[in-house]
Design an enzyme around this catalytic site. Structure first.
Site, mmCIF file in Angstrom:
data_model
loop_
_atom_site.group_PDB
_atom_site.id
_atom_site.type_symbol
_atom_site.label_atom_id
_atom_site.label_comp_id
_atom_site.label_asym_id
_atom_site.label_seq_id
_atom_site.Cartn_x
_atom_site.Cartn_y
_atom_site.Cartn_z
ATOM 1 C CG HIS A 303 -1.785 1.129 1.430
ATOM 2 N ND1 HIS A 303 -3.152 1.028 1.268
ATOM 3 C CD2 HIS A 303 -1.545 2.420 1.750
ATOM 4 C CE1 HIS A 303 -3.700 2.206 1.484
ATOM 5 N NE2 HIS A 303 -2.751 3.065 1.771
ATOM 6 C CG HIS A 346 0.458 6.008 9.587
ATOM 7 N ND1 HIS A 346 -0.751 5.476 9.274
ATOM 8 C CD2 HIS A 346 0.349 7.331 9.350
ATOM 9 C CE1 HIS A 346 -1.566 6.424 8.861
ATOM 10 N NE2 HIS A 346 -0.928 7.563 8.904
ATOM 11 C CE1 TYR A 361 -9.583 6.832 4.070
ATOM 12 C CE2 TYR A 361 -9.575 6.340 6.415
ATOM 13 C CZ TYR A 361 -8.899 6.615 5.249
ATOM 14 O OH TYR A 361 -7.531 6.683 5.266
ATOM 15 C CG HIS A 376 -5.596 10.516 13.049
ATOM 16 N ND1 HIS A 376 -6.363 10.266 11.941
ATOM 17 C CD2 HIS A 376 -6.234 9.926 14.093
ATOM 18 C CE1 HIS A 376 -7.413 9.542 12.282
ATOM 19 N NE2 HIS A 376 -7.358 9.326 13.580
ATOM 20 C CG HIS A 382 -3.419 7.812 12.735
ATOM 21 N ND1 HIS A 382 -2.293 8.561 12.989
ATOM 22 C CD2 HIS A 382 -3.616 7.903 11.398
ATOM 23 C CE1 HIS A 382 -1.838 9.080 11.870
ATOM 24 N NE2 HIS A 382 -2.616 8.682 10.878
HETATM 25 FE FE LIG Z 1 -2.503 8.904 8.761
#
Ligand SMILES: [Fe+2]
Length: 450
Positions: A303, A346, A361, A376, A382
């Site tokens: 990704h 991350h 989402y 964030h 998160h």
């Molecule tokens: Fe993010």
């Protein structure tokens, strides 16, 4: 849009051959447009006398010596000094500007909000609700994020921001920006960009209207460098649309409000300031249809970073570290093999303000609803909630189209501070942090996938 839709009395330039849309295509082009024939001087900018008795005036969006300079020449009924009288300070208590770090509000945390609802009659000015601020308007770095709630058109009221360029992301309803340089209409899944210093009024075409604004104190938004992607894809320049010239010759008592270094001031004038009959240049408002964004992504495994979805970027002084990136998560095919397909967990030095325009989402199966926002902040962890993690970890990885989804991110290299409105009045989801509670420890010391 058809010609009879224009505000009463407004005269607009001819459209491009064969169209009636009222826009000119291209990003950052050197445009020229005139609402009356011969109003635009040819071969020079400042003739001794302009046709129709117009005044020539330059609007500069960069220092004169910037390369390339961004400026527009306008030919107008009155020079702007006639649309400016003595200034009186006014208060718009919900529109905040950095630096702004209110007492008793904690910005350190993962936050999510339900949609903010309009109460009473609200215009573009009274309905602006600042959620976060970052940087410092006085040094022209950073940004603010806002929710706008607009139920009422501005009538004989005008506005400009000397502080900022505004990126407008409608989520509900349709708005019209009647600007000095022409008319822009926007609906959900489109955006509008209003340059610093440009005068406009905002009308409700179909209300109530709600959406998001990124107020950019820094360098203007530009297209990101595509690098190895090459000459096409992402946001293509021809899909950006600047308006053709349109003016009104209307003498009526009016109010112009100016945002300047975080303060608001009113000045009373005797006419509409939307009196630019012709203009040419490369400093202009524009719109863009997010549905024309051509996403590029993983076609075998893994990704990529969300920077692959950057629509527009506002550079900072340090190459590669944007003052703001505007990032779009739209419908697209997911085909990566043996891959956890949603965004990974991350922490990020950039701080990420997201909003949901439409649908669901992929990293949050519940709670992040259209009209809602999340934050964030810098270096706060998160990632997917438990159900999104388990679903993506166990799903059949055949080609799959993500549909019914459009979210965006205002990402900045600076920490974002919550306003008092965001921390205490807006519909904050107190239990957002719990979305990661049920993530299980799977490790038991034995090899193999769990
Ligand atoms: Fe993010």
């Amino acid at each position: 849009m058809t010609r009879h839709d224009l505000p009463q009395g407004m005269v607009r330039a001819p459209d491009r051959a064969g169209t009636t849309e009222g826009y000119m295509p291209g990003f950052g082009n050197d445009f020229e447009t005139e609402a009356l024939p011969g109003a635009l001087p040819q071969g020079m900018n400042s003739p001794q006398k302009c046709n129709y008795g117009l005044y020539g005036e330059q609007l500069s969006g960069t220092a004169f010596t910037a390369h390339p300079p961004e400026r527009t020449w306008t030919y107008r009924i009155r020079p702007s000094v006639k649309h400016s009288a003595r200034y009186e300070r006014i208060d718009l208590p919900y529109w905040k500007t950095a630096p702004h770090v209110p007492e008793g509000v904690t910005s350190l945390g993962q936050y999510r909000w339900d949609p903010v609802q309009a109460e009473g009659d609200l215009t573009w000015l009274t309905g602006m609700r600042t959620m976060t601020t970052a940087g410092d308007v006085n040094t022209q770095v950073g940004m603010a994020s806002h929710v706008y709630l607009v139920t009422k058109s501005m009538v004989d009221e005008y506005f400009y921001s000397a502080d900022s360029e505004l990126l407008v992301v409608p989520q509900q309803g349709r708005l019209r920006f009647a600007t000095e340089l022409g008319v822009i209409d926007v609906a959900p899944q489109e955006i509008a960009i209003l340059p610093r210093g440009l005068v406009y009024r905002v009308e409700v075409l179909d209300g109530p209207c709600r959406g998001f604004v990124c107020e950019n104190y820094g360098q203007k938004f530009e297209l990101p460098a595509r690098g190895p992607i090459g000459a096409n894809a992402l946001a293509n320049p021809r899909d950006f649309k600047a308006p053709v010239a349109a003016f009104e010759d209307r003498e009526v008592a009016s109010t112009l409000t100016i945002k300047w270094c975080g303060q608001f001031h009113e000045t009373k004038i005797a006419q509409s300031p939307l009196d630019v009959v012709a203009w040419h240049g490369n400093y202009a408002p524009y719109k863009y249809d997010l549905k024309t964004y051509c996403p590029v992504g993983a076609i075998l495994f893994d990704h990529p970073d969300p920077s692959i979805f950057t629509v527009l970027t506002a550079p900072s002084g340090v190459p590669g570290t944007a003052n703001i990136d505007f990032v779009l998560f739209r419908d697209r095919w997911m085909v990566a093999e043996n891959t956890f397909r949603p965004p990974w967990y991350h922490k990020n030095i950039m701080s990420e303000l997201m909003g949901n325009i439409h649908g669901q989402y992929d990293a949050k199966l519940t709670g992040f609803v259209p009209g809602g926002m999340s934050l964030h902040n810098m270096m706060l962890p998160h990632g997917p909630d438990r159900d999104a993690f388990e679903g993506a970890s166990n799903s059949n990885l055949g080609p799959h189209k993500l549909e019914n989804t459009m979210s965006f991110m205002f990402e900045t290299r600076f920490p974002q501070h919550l306003t008092e409105f965001a921390g205490k009045k807006a519909p904050l989801q107190d239990d957002y942090i719990d979305c990661w509670d049920s993530l299980e420890k799977k490790f038991d010391g034995t090899p193999g996938t769990k």
